[in-house]
Motif scaffolding. Structure first.
Motif, PDB file in Angstrom:
ATOM      1  N   GLY A  34       0.867  -1.111  -0.049  1.00 37.55           N
ATOM      2  CA  GLY A  34       0.041  -0.163  -0.103  1.00 37.55           C
ATOM      3  C   GLY A  34       0.786   1.390  -0.093  1.00 37.55           C
ATOM      4  N   SER A 107       0.027  -8.802  -0.852  1.00 37.72           N
ATOM      5  CA  SER A 107      -0.425  -7.649  -0.163  1.00 37.72           C
ATOM      6  C   SER A 107      -0.928  -7.321   1.140  1.00 37.72           C
ATOM      7  CB  SER A 107      -1.185  -6.918  -1.233  1.00 37.72           C
ATOM      8  OG  SER A 107      -2.392  -7.126  -1.003  1.00 37.72           O
ATOM      9  N   THR A 113      -6.614  -1.600  -2.261  1.00 36.33           N
ATOM     10  CA  THR A 113      -5.863  -2.788  -2.880  1.00 36.33           C
ATOM     11  C   THR A 113      -6.930  -3.952  -3.219  1.00 36.33           C
ATOM     12  OG1 THR A 113      -3.921  -2.010  -1.964  1.00 36.33           O
ATOM     13  CG2 THR A 113      -3.951  -4.380  -2.501  1.00 36.33           C
TER      14      THR A 113
END
Length: 184
Positions: A34, A107, A113
Protein backbone atom coordinates in the motif's frame (compact mmCIF):
# COMPACT_ATOMS: atom_id res chain seq x y z
CA UNK A 1 -30.07 2.04 15.08
CA UNK A 2 -29.79 2.22 11.34
CA UNK A 3 -31.06 -0.51 9.08
CA UNK A 4 -29.93 -1.23 5.57
CA UNK A 5 -32.53 -0.01 3.11
CA UNK A 6 -31.04 -1.48 -0.07
CA UNK A 7 -27.78 -3.10 -1.01
CA UNK A 8 -26.17 -1.08 -3.80
CA UNK A 9 -22.95 -3.03 -4.22
CA UNK A 10 -19.46 -2.04 -3.13
CA UNK A 11 -18.74 1.66 -3.62
CA UNK A 12 -15.56 1.95 -5.66
CA UNK A 13 -14.21 3.57 -8.79
CA UNK A 14 -14.85 1.74 -12.06
CA UNK A 15 -12.16 -0.83 -12.73
CA UNK A 16 -10.39 -1.65 -15.94
CA UNK A 17 -12.42 -4.84 -16.43
CA UNK A 18 -10.41 -8.01 -16.90
CA UNK A 19 -11.49 -11.24 -18.52
CA UNK A 20 -8.27 -13.30 -18.28
CA UNK A 21 -7.77 -15.71 -15.43
CA UNK A 22 -4.65 -15.58 -13.25
CA UNK A 23 -3.45 -18.83 -14.89
CA UNK A 24 -3.56 -17.14 -18.35
CA UNK A 25 -1.42 -14.19 -17.26
CA UNK A 26 2.34 -13.69 -17.40
CA UNK A 27 4.27 -15.44 -14.64
CA UNK A 28 4.53 -12.31 -12.52
CA UNK A 29 3.92 -11.85 -8.80
CA UNK A 30 3.23 -8.35 -7.50
CA UNK A 31 4.20 -7.79 -3.85
CA UNK A 32 2.97 -4.54 -2.32
CA UNK A 33 2.44 -2.75 0.95
CA UNK A 34 0.00 0.00 0.00
CA UNK A 35 1.31 3.41 0.99
CA UNK A 36 4.38 1.84 2.52
CA UNK A 37 4.16 3.05 6.11
CA UNK A 38 3.58 -0.52 7.34
CA UNK A 39 4.04 -4.03 5.95
CA UNK A 40 7.79 -4.25 5.47
CA UNK A 41 7.83 -7.63 7.24
CA UNK A 42 5.59 -9.05 4.50
CA UNK A 43 7.90 -7.88 1.72
CA UNK A 44 10.96 -9.29 3.50
CA UNK A 45 9.22 -12.63 4.05
CA UNK A 46 8.30 -12.88 0.37
CA UNK A 47 11.88 -11.97 -0.58
CA UNK A 48 13.07 -15.12 1.17
CA UNK A 49 10.80 -17.25 -1.06
CA UNK A 50 11.73 -15.88 -4.51
CA UNK A 51 14.41 -18.53 -5.05
CA UNK A 52 11.71 -21.22 -4.90
CA UNK A 53 9.89 -19.69 -7.90
CA UNK A 54 12.55 -19.23 -10.60
CA UNK A 55 9.90 -19.25 -13.35
CA UNK A 56 8.18 -16.16 -11.89
CA UNK A 57 9.24 -12.52 -11.80
CA UNK A 58 8.54 -10.70 -8.52
CA UNK A 59 7.90 -6.95 -8.44
CA UNK A 60 8.14 -5.42 -4.96
CA UNK A 61 6.19 -2.13 -4.77
CA UNK A 62 7.32 -0.20 -1.71
CA UNK A 63 4.84 2.68 -1.72
CA UNK A 64 5.49 6.42 -1.33
CA UNK A 65 5.74 6.32 2.49
CA UNK A 66 8.15 3.39 2.80
CA UNK A 67 11.19 4.05 4.97
CA UNK A 68 14.37 4.60 2.97
CA UNK A 69 16.20 1.76 4.71
CA UNK A 70 13.52 -0.77 3.67
CA UNK A 71 14.65 -0.67 0.03
CA UNK A 72 18.24 -1.41 1.09
CA UNK A 73 17.24 -4.21 3.46
CA UNK A 74 14.94 -5.74 0.86
CA UNK A 75 17.56 -5.57 -1.90
CA UNK A 76 20.15 -7.14 0.40
CA UNK A 77 17.77 -9.99 1.28
CA UNK A 78 16.88 -10.57 -2.38
CA UNK A 79 20.56 -10.68 -3.42
CA UNK A 80 21.33 -13.05 -0.54
CA UNK A 81 18.64 -15.53 -1.61
CA UNK A 82 20.00 -15.64 -5.15
CA UNK A 83 18.32 -15.42 -8.51
CA UNK A 84 17.58 -12.28 -10.44
CA UNK A 85 13.86 -12.79 -10.79
CA UNK A 86 12.89 -9.61 -8.97
CA UNK A 87 12.54 -5.85 -9.22
CA UNK A 88 12.15 -3.33 -6.40
CA UNK A 89 10.01 -0.32 -7.38
CA UNK A 90 9.44 2.68 -5.11
CA UNK A 91 6.01 3.27 -6.65
CA UNK A 92 3.83 1.84 -9.44
CA UNK A 93 1.73 4.43 -11.25
CA UNK A 94 -0.73 2.01 -12.86
CA UNK A 95 -1.17 -0.37 -9.94
CA UNK A 96 -4.41 -1.88 -11.26
CA UNK A 97 -2.83 -2.40 -14.69
CA UNK A 98 0.12 -4.16 -13.06
CA UNK A 99 -2.30 -6.38 -11.12
CA UNK A 100 -4.12 -7.22 -14.34
CA UNK A 101 -0.84 -8.57 -15.73
CA UNK A 102 0.08 -10.59 -12.65
CA UNK A 103 -0.68 -14.20 -11.83
CA UNK A 104 -0.64 -13.44 -8.09
CA UNK A 105 -0.71 -10.49 -5.73
CA UNK A 106 0.75 -10.59 -2.23
CA UNK A 107 -0.20 -7.47 -0.28
CA UNK A 108 -1.75 -5.84 2.73
CA UNK A 109 -5.57 -5.91 2.79
CA UNK A 110 -6.35 -2.20 2.50
CA UNK A 111 -9.65 -1.17 0.93
CA UNK A 112 -8.24 0.21 -2.32
CA UNK A 113 -5.92 -2.74 -2.89
CA UNK A 114 -8.72 -5.24 -2.28
CA UNK A 115 -11.04 -3.36 -4.64
CA UNK A 116 -8.27 -3.43 -7.29
CA UNK A 117 -7.90 -7.18 -6.72
CA UNK A 118 -11.63 -7.71 -7.22
CA UNK A 119 -11.71 -5.49 -10.35
CA UNK A 120 -8.81 -7.37 -11.95
CA UNK A 121 -9.84 -10.80 -10.63
CA UNK A 122 -6.27 -11.41 -9.51
CA UNK A 123 -5.39 -14.34 -7.26
CA UNK A 124 -4.25 -12.95 -3.92
CA UNK A 125 -2.63 -13.56 -0.59
CA UNK A 126 -3.44 -10.69 1.76
CA UNK A 127 -1.84 -9.79 5.07
CA UNK A 128 -4.21 -7.60 7.11
CA UNK A 129 -2.62 -4.83 9.13
CA UNK A 130 -3.59 -5.85 12.67
CA UNK A 131 -4.01 -2.31 14.00
CA UNK A 132 -6.77 -1.80 11.44
CA UNK A 133 -9.42 -4.38 12.34
CA UNK A 134 -11.55 -3.70 9.25
CA UNK A 135 -8.76 -5.16 7.07
CA UNK A 136 -9.06 -8.48 8.89
CA UNK A 137 -12.86 -8.50 8.61
CA UNK A 138 -12.76 -7.72 4.88
CA UNK A 139 -10.03 -10.29 4.17
CA UNK A 140 -11.75 -13.08 6.08
CA UNK A 141 -15.14 -12.46 4.44
CA UNK A 142 -13.59 -12.50 0.96
CA UNK A 143 -11.50 -15.54 1.86
CA UNK A 144 -14.69 -17.42 2.78
CA UNK A 145 -15.93 -16.70 -0.76
CA UNK A 146 -12.66 -17.94 -2.30
CA UNK A 147 -11.42 -14.59 -3.63
CA UNK A 148 -8.23 -14.48 -1.56
CA UNK A 149 -6.29 -16.21 1.19
CA UNK A 150 -5.55 -14.40 4.43
CA UNK A 151 -2.00 -14.58 5.75
CA UNK A 152 -1.20 -14.40 9.44
CA UNK A 153 2.15 -13.69 11.09
CA UNK A 154 2.83 -17.42 11.49
CA UNK A 155 2.49 -17.78 7.68
CA UNK A 156 5.52 -15.55 7.09
CA UNK A 157 8.04 -18.34 7.75
CA UNK A 158 9.74 -19.30 4.50
CA UNK A 159 8.43 -22.87 4.19
CA UNK A 160 4.85 -21.92 5.11
CA UNK A 161 4.77 -18.88 2.84
CA UNK A 162 6.21 -20.90 -0.03
CA UNK A 163 3.38 -23.41 0.42
CA UNK A 164 0.73 -20.64 0.52
CA UNK A 165 2.11 -19.15 -2.71
CA UNK A 166 2.14 -22.54 -4.45
CA UNK A 167 -1.43 -23.26 -3.34
CA UNK A 168 -2.73 -19.89 -4.49
CA UNK A 169 -1.04 -20.14 -7.88
CA UNK A 170 -2.76 -23.49 -8.48
CA UNK A 171 -6.23 -22.58 -7.21
CA UNK A 172 -8.73 -21.50 -9.90
CA UNK A 173 -10.23 -18.06 -9.46
CA UNK A 174 -13.90 -18.25 -8.38
CA UNK A 175 -16.57 -17.78 -11.03
CA UNK A 176 -18.65 -15.65 -8.63
CA UNK A 177 -18.40 -11.89 -8.86
CA UNK A 178 -18.70 -9.12 -6.29
CA UNK A 179 -20.96 -6.24 -7.32
CA UNK A 180 -18.53 -3.34 -7.60
CA UNK A 181 -21.04 -0.84 -9.04
CA UNK A 182 -22.33 0.58 -5.77
CA UNK A 183 -21.47 4.15 -6.72
CA UNK A 184 -23.68 3.88 -9.83
Amino acid sequence: TCEKIAYTGVVTEPGIGITSTPQQRPKKILVSQGGGAVGGELLQAVARTTRHFPGYHFTFALGPYAKAELKGQLTTELKRTGGGNWTVAPFIRDFEGELANSALSISLAGYNTVMNLLHTRTAALVYPYRANHEQTIRAEKLEALGFMKTLRSEDLFESTLRQRIEERLQRPYPAARVDLRGAQ
